[in-house]
Design an enzyme around this catalytic site. Structure first.
Site, short mmCIF file in Angstrom:
data_model
loop_
_atom_site.label_atom_id
_atom_site.label_comp_id
_atom_site.label_asym_id
_atom_site.label_seq_id
_atom_site.Cartn_x
_atom_site.Cartn_y
_atom_site.Cartn_z
N HIS A 3 -23.30 16.92 70.53
CA HIS A 3 -22.74 18.25 70.30
C HIS A 3 -23.80 19.10 69.63
O HIS A 3 -24.44 18.66 68.67
CB HIS A 3 -21.50 18.15 69.43
CG HIS A 3 -20.67 19.40 69.41
ND1 HIS A 3 -21.10 20.56 68.82
CD2 HIS A 3 -19.44 19.67 69.95
CE1 HIS A 3 -20.16 21.49 68.97
NE2 HIS A 3 -19.16 20.98 69.65
N ARG A 18 -22.97 21.96 76.81
CA ARG A 18 -23.46 21.34 75.58
C ARG A 18 -24.79 20.63 75.76
O ARG A 18 -25.64 20.66 74.87
CB ARG A 18 -22.42 20.35 75.05
CG ARG A 18 -21.24 21.07 74.47
CD ARG A 18 -20.19 20.12 73.99
NE ARG A 18 -19.08 20.87 73.40
CZ ARG A 18 -17.93 20.35 73.05
NH1 ARG A 18 -17.71 19.05 73.23
NH2 ARG A 18 -16.98 21.10 72.52
N PHE A 60 -15.24 29.44 75.97
CA PHE A 60 -15.87 28.19 75.55
C PHE A 60 -17.02 27.87 76.50
O PHE A 60 -17.05 28.35 77.63
CB PHE A 60 -14.83 27.06 75.57
CG PHE A 60 -14.68 26.38 74.24
CD1 PHE A 60 -14.00 26.99 73.21
CD2 PHE A 60 -15.21 25.10 74.01
CE1 PHE A 60 -13.86 26.36 71.98
CE2 PHE A 60 -15.08 24.47 72.79
CZ PHE A 60 -14.39 25.10 71.77
N GLU A 99 -17.56 24.53 68.88
CA GLU A 99 -18.15 25.46 69.81
C GLU A 99 -17.37 26.78 69.81
O GLU A 99 -17.87 27.82 70.22
CB GLU A 99 -18.06 24.81 71.20
CG GLU A 99 -18.85 25.44 72.29
CD GLU A 99 -18.85 24.53 73.52
OE1 GLU A 99 -19.27 23.36 73.42
OE2 GLU A 99 -18.42 24.98 74.59
N HIS A 101 -21.51 12.85 69.72
CA HIS A 101 -20.16 13.40 69.66
C HIS A 101 -19.17 12.74 70.61
O HIS A 101 -18.05 12.43 70.22
CB HIS A 101 -20.24 14.89 69.98
CG HIS A 101 -18.94 15.62 69.91
ND1 HIS A 101 -18.17 15.64 68.77
CD2 HIS A 101 -18.26 16.36 70.83
CE1 HIS A 101 -17.07 16.36 68.99
NE2 HIS A 101 -17.10 16.79 70.23
N LEU A 143 -18.54 18.00 62.42
CA LEU A 143 -18.50 18.91 63.56
C LEU A 143 -18.23 20.36 63.16
O LEU A 143 -17.38 20.64 62.32
CB LEU A 143 -17.40 18.44 64.52
CG LEU A 143 -17.10 19.32 65.74
CD1 LEU A 143 -18.25 19.27 66.73
CD2 LEU A 143 -15.82 18.86 66.42
N GLN A 149 -22.66 12.38 74.91
CA GLN A 149 -22.85 13.80 74.58
C GLN A 149 -23.26 14.04 73.13
O GLN A 149 -22.64 13.50 72.22
CB GLN A 149 -21.56 14.57 74.85
CG GLN A 149 -21.63 16.04 74.47
CD GLN A 149 -20.44 16.82 75.02
OE1 GLN A 149 -19.39 16.86 74.43
NE2 GLN A 149 -20.62 17.42 76.18
N ARG A 170 -19.54 16.53 79.44
CA ARG A 170 -18.19 17.08 79.33
C ARG A 170 -18.24 18.52 78.84
O ARG A 170 -19.02 18.85 77.96
CB ARG A 170 -17.37 16.25 78.36
CG ARG A 170 -15.99 16.84 78.07
CD ARG A 170 -15.15 15.95 77.22
NE ARG A 170 -15.59 15.84 75.84
CZ ARG A 170 -15.43 16.78 74.91
NH1 ARG A 170 -14.85 17.94 75.22
NH2 ARG A 170 -15.83 16.57 73.67
#
Lengths: 231, 592
Positions: free
Chosen positions: B246, B290, B121, B259, B357, B256, B244, B402
């Site tokens: 995304h 991100r 990730f 990721e 996000h 969404l 954030q 994050r």
């Protein structure tokens, strides 16, 4: 498009009625929920549940032209020019498209929807083979929207006695989980003329499930296990 | 509100039934305390359900890993704004908390040897930021949040937790003597009845405020309710400018796309078919943090290399993974792409665009879940009786940005920690509840009375849509000084308009118009905090990217923002650079 929506507010309506709305969707309105949100901007008394708007939370189940589905993943292009929206059938209506789901969740809770394993937990994860884990595919994805159970005539007649397709799908999800140790208790709980055996394989549940799950198949598997257990 | 408020008493109240609320509730219920969990929606409909890709934990099931590496990645990912004591705490408890979820019955995917499946990730590396990616994201296909939320609900059913379903908490009740929180006011949606819920411990676990942006991955319910309650109670909100975006929301729909698609080997393309992330992040490429990927995408689009007739999005390619991987590891993504983008990813790429996000900021809390605020000489005095966990809180483990998979981890680690701390604090308390202060519910009643009495005014959706458009235009991926100043001015007007908004529906039964009006109040506080804090911070760090101050400025700005509703006032407090047991990770240039 023309939308007729079941309306009922116990505060002011003696009885329910269908109200007609006329709306021209914008090009970026893709789903039925987009149109409902727009209608609510014009008439804020129109009441319905909604949250994730992508088909994973299970809030906006309703009866769309006679078939249960989720408004947020029902495409406008797939709908005719005239649409009739009613609350999910067979459950008490609180207001407009909002139904009282107490009975539905009571049945879900009745199957003990949690893994039961009384061994002391190991330090790390319990092992489960990839194949055994695959047995849970098509079961754990249920979003508890109640489209299936409220499309089932057996559930309409006996909502207090028949677990219903959603609850039975989850019953099998725990029976099928190799980590669970309560299979015989679970089977005892279902071996009953009503709880399991009211399913007459009408298969409305399979027809309406917005996640393409197959409760009938799960129910048949439970029946098979019970038959095997009996001999 | 014709009926007078009714009073009910509990040992503890949990507001919100997402991942952190239900993890805390489980702890409290197992300790045989009298707990009530309030939730606007049935628990399994909480927004945790929409999390897709995974939950981070250094189980090392597929590749070497340990909590030190995870901690380093999280500190670096936060752009050195995260509190290192809290980050160490989270990373050290990650394995325990994820293994616990497995024991509860969570249906994780498995490796051939029966252990939990893990995938790479963004921003998660091996060996303190080496070019080798870690395999740290524990996944249940691309439905990890759904699997986790249902499992937590199931365990709460087993523990007989009391849920107040379709109840909305409206305001905190504070004792004016010492500021202690002694409960909340709450509306039962079905009946319209107002309640005063008294408790010795109140946990806010109300989630994020993503509905403040026009294009958002967030559910309708994510309206920053806990943030509004805290702001109205005179307490600050921390680091709200760090919001954030995304990288991969479905173009036009905002839904969404995990990721995990890039974790499995997917990548982004511009209109020339170029894998452009190679230019921006030569090592991690599409698995950079991100904030980095979202900025790269926005730059590509701004410089004319976007795709489609309006050159306003980029493409996420994954067909090369093959139907096997897509159907087995990313089935939900395929479903979403077909439904919302008319694109079957087995054959064609998905059009995507950076989409609002996750809120890194929130209610200031320490790693035991206790809410803290400046008082006297202390910048972090404990607010007695009040706790916060999950996205609504700012612990701060995410700092300026994050990492993917750290949010689900945050929920279970700090949900559990808050539950443990509440149990400890409750054991040390005298048994009778404090008397409710005379002023209890005044704020709530005046808001409800105003909504009931108003016969004309601006409709709630008009104000809400203006709020969302303003935030989108003035507080996005890149931030410009004039836009920010104008954004602050506009948001102040919108907040005033929100306070005068009008609903035509006056019914007592399941009045969703009233709920939306009350949510708008909360969203307005959160949005104002966000744009005011962003305007004031004269640097670029994590998700805050200013055109006029493009560099990070550790000398002047390595500090947490605190925003107060009263007078739109700002204060600041230091970052906790000192970890619990390991050496501080010193700030350095952040490249991927």
């Amino acid at each position: 498009m023309k939308i007729s929506i079941y309306r009922y507010d116990p505060d002011k309506d003696a009885k329910p009625y269908l109200r007609d709305y006329e709306i021209a969707p914008d090009p970026h309105d893709r789903m039925l929920l987009d149109v409902l949100v727009k209608l609510k901007e014009q008439d804020d008394s129109l009441s319905f549940r909604r949250s994730c708007r992508e088909g994973v939370c299970g809030s906006d189940a309703m009866n769309i032209n006679g078939k249960n589905g989720l408004a947020c993943i029902t495409k406008l292009v797939d709908l005719p020019d005239r649409v009739t929206l009613r609350p999910l059938p067979g459950l008490p209506v609180i207001r407009d498209l909002i139904v009282d789901m107490t009975q539905f969740f009571k049945q879900y809770h009745s199957i003990k929807p949690y893994v039961i394993n009384n061994d002391p937990p190991p330090e790390r994860e319990r092992l489960q083979s990839a194949e055994d884990r695959q047995e849970l595919d098509g079961l754990y994805e249920c979003i508890l929207c109640a489209c299936c159970s409220t499309a089932c005539p057996s559930f309409w007649w006996n909502p207090d006695k028949f677990v219903g397709p959603a609850g039975l799908l989850q019953a099998y999800r725990f029976i099928a989980d190799t980590r669970d140790q309560a299979t015989s208790e679970r089977l005892d709980n279902l071996e009953d003329p009503y709880r399991l055996f009211r399913c007459h394989t009408i298969m409305n549940c399979v027809d309406v499930c917005p996640k393409n799950l197959n409760p009938t198949k799960a129910i048949n598997k439970i029946k098979e296990i019970l038959v095997k257990r009996a001999v | 509100m014709s009926n007078p408020p009714q009073v009910r008493r509990f040992d503890a109240i949990v507001v919100g039934a997402g991942g952190s609320g239900m993890r805390a509730a489980l702890e409290l219920a197992r300790a045989n305390l009298k707990v009530a969990v309030l939730t606007k929606v049935f628990p399994t409909r909480s927004h945790t359900v929409a999390a897709q890709g995974g939950i981070a934990a250094p189980l090392a099931n597929s590749a070497e890993d340990n909590w030190h590496w995870h901690m380093y990645d999280t500190v670096k990912g936060s752009d050195y704004l995260g509190d290192q004591d809290a980050i160490e705490y989270m990373c050290r408890r990650a394995v325990e908390c994820v293994v616990e979820l497995e024991h509860m019955g969570m249906p994780f995917d498995r490796l051939e040897n029966g252990k939990i499946y893990q995938r790479p990730f963004g921003g998660h590396t091996q060996d303190y930021g080496s070019p080798k990616m870690a395999m740290r994201a524990c996944a249940a296909a691309d439905r990890t949040g759904h699997a986790m939320l249902h499992t937590l609900y199931q365990q709460n059913v087993r523990a007989n937790t009391q849920f107040l379903v379709e109840w909305m908490a409206l305001d905190l009740i504070r004792d004016p003597q010492d500021g202690a929180v002694v409960g909340v006011t709450a509306l039962e949606m079905e009946t319209g009845q107002l309640f005063f819920l008294q408790a010795k411990a109140t946990l806010l676990a109300t989630g994020g405020s993503g509905r403040m942006f026009y294009s958002s991955t967030n559910a309708f319910i994510n309206t920053g309710d806990g943030l509004g309650m805290v702001a109205r109670a005179g307490l600050p909100l921390e680091d709200m400018e760090f919001y954030q975006f995304h990288p991969t929301g479905v173009y036009g729909a905002g839904v969404l796309i995990t990721e995990g698609v890039r974790g499995e080997g997917g990548y982004l393309l511009n209109k020339n078919g170029e894998r452009f992330m190679e230019r921006y992040a030569p090592n991690a490429k599409d698995l950079a943090s991100r904030d980095v990927v979202s900025r790269a995408m926005t730059t590509e689009i701004k410089e004319g290399r976007g795709c489609g007739p309006h050159a306003d999005h980029v493409l996420l390619k994954l067909d090369h993974l093959g139907p096997e991987v897509i159907n087995h590891r990313l089935p939900g993504i395929r479903e979403i792409a077909i439904k919302f983008a008319n694109a079957d990813p087995i054959r064609e790429p998905i059009p995507v665009v950076p989409t609002a996000h996750y809120q890194m900021g929130g209610i200031p809390a320490n790693y035991m879940g206790q809410v803290v605020a400046p008082e006297g000489a202390s910048k972090e005095a404990i607010v007695p009786g009040l706790y916060a966990a999950g996205e609504c809180s700012c612990v701060s483990v995410h700092g300026g940005n994050r990492l993917g998979c750290n949010s689900l981890l945050d929920l279970v680690v700090f949900g559990k920690a808050a539950g443990e701390q509440m149990i400890k604090d409750l054991r040390g308390q005298p048994s009778p509840h404090r008397a409710l202060p005379k002023s209890a519910g005044e704020q709530t009643l005046s808001r409800l009375d105003r909504l009931d009495a108003a016969t004309s005014g601006e409709r709630v959706p008009e104000v809400l849509n203006d709020l969302r458009r303003t935030m989108q235009a003035h507080c996005g991926v890149f931030r410009f000084p004039d836009d920010l100043v104008e954004g602050v001015r506009k948001m102040r007007v919108i907040a005033e308009r929100a306070a005068r908004s009008f609903i035509a529906d006056k019914s007592r039964t399941f009045n969703t118009a009233r709920i939306e009006a009350l949510e708008l109040d909360n969203l307005a506080e959160a949005a104002l905090a966000t744009v005011v804090s962003a305007e004031a911070r004269k640097e670029s760090r994590g998700a805050q990217a200013r055109d006029d101050f493009p560099e990070r400025d550790d000398r002047n700005w390595m500090k947490h923002t605190l925003w107060y509703k009263e007078g739109n006032r700002l204060d600041y407090k230091p970052v906790h650079l000192k970890a619990l047991s390991v050496e501080t990770f010193q700030p350095k240039a952040r490249t991927y």
